[in-house]
Design a protein around this motif. Structure first.
Motif, PDB file in Angstrom:
ATOM      1  N   UNK A 180       0.835  -1.213   0.000  1.00  0.00           N
ATOM      2  CA  UNK A 180       0.000   0.000   0.000  1.00  0.00           C
ATOM      3  C   UNK A 180       0.867   1.261   0.000  1.00  0.00           C
ATOM      4  N   UNK A 181       2.053   1.200   0.638  1.00  0.00           N
ATOM      5  CA  UNK A 181       2.945   2.372   0.637  1.00  0.00           C
ATOM      6  C   UNK A 181       3.507   2.618  -0.759  1.00  0.00           C
ATOM      7  N   UNK A 182       3.926   1.548  -1.424  1.00  0.00           N
ATOM      8  CA  UNK A 182       4.486   1.692  -2.772  1.00  0.00           C
ATOM      9  C   UNK A 182       3.415   2.212  -3.732  1.00  0.00           C
ATOM     10  N   UNK A 183       2.205   1.701  -3.568  1.00  0.00           N
ATOM     11  CA  UNK A 183       1.093   2.183  -4.410  1.00  0.00           C
ATOM     12  C   UNK A 183       0.777   3.646  -4.109  1.00  0.00           C
ATOM     13  N   UNK A 184       0.737   3.979  -2.808  1.00  0.00           N
ATOM     14  CA  UNK A 184       0.405   5.367  -2.431  1.00  0.00           C
ATOM     15  C   UNK A 184       1.441   6.328  -3.010  1.00  0.00           C
TER      16      UNK A 184
ATOM     17  N   UNK B  96      11.819  -4.770  -1.891  1.00  0.00           N
ATOM     18  CA  UNK B  96      11.521  -5.736  -2.945  1.00  0.00           C
ATOM     19  C   UNK B  96      10.299  -5.320  -3.780  1.00  0.00           C
ATOM     20  N   UNK B  97       9.279  -4.770  -3.110  1.00  0.00           N
ATOM     21  CA  UNK B  97       8.066  -4.401  -3.856  1.00  0.00           C
ATOM     22  C   UNK B  97       8.331  -3.148  -4.702  1.00  0.00           C
TER      23      UNK B  97
ATOM     24  N   UNK C 231       6.180   9.151   1.575  1.00  0.00           N
ATOM     25  CA  UNK C 231       5.146   8.435   2.318  1.00  0.00           C
ATOM     26  C   UNK C 231       5.752   8.018   3.661  1.00  0.00           C
ATOM     27  N   UNK C 232       5.214   8.572   4.729  1.00  0.00           N
ATOM     28  CA  UNK C 232       5.660   8.203   6.074  1.00  0.00           C
ATOM     29  C   UNK C 232       4.866   6.965   6.494  1.00  0.00           C
ATOM     30  N   UNK C 233       5.579   5.852   6.651  1.00  0.00           N
ATOM     31  CA  UNK C 233       4.929   4.601   7.052  1.00  0.00           C
ATOM     32  C   UNK C 233       4.984   4.455   8.568  1.00  0.00           C
ATOM     33  N   UNK C 234       6.098   4.843   9.157  1.00  0.00           N
ATOM     34  CA  UNK C 234       6.233   4.689  10.604  1.00  0.00           C
ATOM     35  C   UNK C 234       7.534   5.269  11.096  1.00  0.00           C
TER      36      UNK C 234
END
Ligand SMILES: NC(=O)c1ccc[n+]([C@@H]2O[C@H](COP(=O)([O-])OP(=O)(O)OC[C@H]3O[C@@H](n4cnc5c(N)ncnc54)[C@H](OP(=O)(O)O)[C@@H]3O)[C@@H](O)[C@H]2O)c1
Length: 323
Positions: free
Chosen positions: A135-139, A163-164, A233-236
């Motif tokens: 979802x992060x790579x898509x966002x 990898x993604x 994109x900030x994931x965490x």
């Protein structure tokens, strides 16, 4: 059955191995005989009850769900009356509240078949981290040929992000500490940065996309490493304060600053959907992505697994072997 249970919030000392009843499935659930579960920051948050902002959902004085664990890989033991997708004996991975136990209940729409090439330990490393990474790579809308920086590239989410993002065609630079550089290269990063030796936010190099999972660098620093039209994109990134956990850096401040600059800055709040769980499993089947397991602990050692995780530097996912 044996399970890791907590009655109050606190450090890993609150986790106890106990005998409790096998949970009872509802008509839309599957009962999973758990072979492996994973310990991630999500487990740490529920164990400690932090950030406090999350307590209306987690439970005010103690967790509403006393058994810890979420990611699960195991064998279907029984299915609810409405479930036709699975039969007992199917090997699955997914999300089940209370997976640090010999049996756990998962809603059937949070479970997919385990790719045959994965062990149960590898499969347990995948559900939440894999869906989050996808979802992060898509966002970030990663496109072929873009330069992508993954901060925290050695972590449970980061190893999958690398990898993604590669699978989406990105040229990936992974940020980690010195001892993890080989790991980050081995999963396909085109380039690596050792954050203990190099300040990659000094503006000397810029990336089209930054996927940030660790270090809690301020937005103004990250923006120096981002191209003028780039996407963050900030994931965490744990340790952001006991009340909000630093939630607002990506989710509120990022979008606000984006209104005034050419860069797109935002946060991610991942949601485990059946479609995305399946999409991640498909990437595994295709051989494009392989989860990285750092260390495996036995169920009775779950508190040690969380203590190890809380040091903040795993190389891949920390997994609980339930047997
Ligand atoms: N937004 C969402 O929906 C969502 C979903 C899942 C997880 N998360 C969050 O995402 C974050 C990462 O999760 P995770 O499971 O990948 O955690 P993790 O497995 O604990 O990995 C964190 C990684 O960060 C690296 N690191 C630590 N300090 C760093 C620093 N100063 N700079 C750069 N890297 C550093 C660590 O290794 P080295 O320091 O040795 O390189 C480690 O590999 C957590 O905050 C988690 O809560 C968010």
């Amino acid at each position: 059955m044996k399970a890791i249970v907590q009655d109050r919030y606190g450090s890993a000392d609150v986790l106890e191995l106990r005998d409790i009843d096998v949970p009872v499935i509802g008509e839309n659930d599957v009962l999973v005989r758990v072979h492996a579960a994973a310990a991630g920051p999500d487990v740490w948050h529920i164990m400690t009850g932090k950030p406090y902002m999350a307590r209306p959902v987690l439970g005010f004085r103690r967790p509403k769900v006393p058994v810890r664990g979420w990611d699960v890989a195991g064998t279907v033991e029984a299915v609810g009356a409405n479930i036709t997708r699975f039969v007992p004996g199917d090997e699955v991975l997914g999300v089940a509240e209370g997976s640090f136990a010999e049996y756990a209940i998962a809603p059937a729409d949070k479970v997919v078949r385990k790719p045959a090439r994965l062990s149960f330990e590898q499969a347990a490393a995948l559900p939440i981290s894999g869906v989050t990474a996808l979802q992060a790579v898509r966002k970030a809308d990663v496109k072929p040929g873009q330069d992508v920086l993954v901060i925290g590239a050695a972590g449970g989410v980061g190893t999958l992000l690398v990898q993604i993002a590669k699978a989406f065609g990105g040229r990936v630079t992974g940020v980690s500490s010195t001892s993890k550089l080989d790991l980050v290269r081995s999963i396909g990063a085109d380039d690596v940065v050792d954050y203990t030796l190099q300040d990659f936010t000094d503006g000397s190099r810029r990336w089209d996309v930054i996927l940030d999972t660790a270090g809690r660098r301020p937005l103004r620093q990250l923006r120096r490493a981002l191209s003028p039209k780039g996407t963050l994109v900030v994931v965490g990134g744990d340790g952001g304060g006991r009340w909000t956990g630093g939630f607002f850096r990506g989710m509120l401040r990022g979008p606000l600053v984006s209104l005034f600059v050419g860069q797109k800055l935002g946060g991610l709040n991942s949601k485990t959907t059946l479609e995305d769980l399946q999409a991640v499993a498909d990437l595994i089947e295709a051989g494009t992505v392989t989860p990285v397991v750092d260390r495996t602990f036995q169920l009775v050692e779950a508190p040690d697994a969380i203590r190890y995780l809380a040091q903040g530097h795993p190389g891949g996912k920390v997994v609980i072997d339930v047997g």
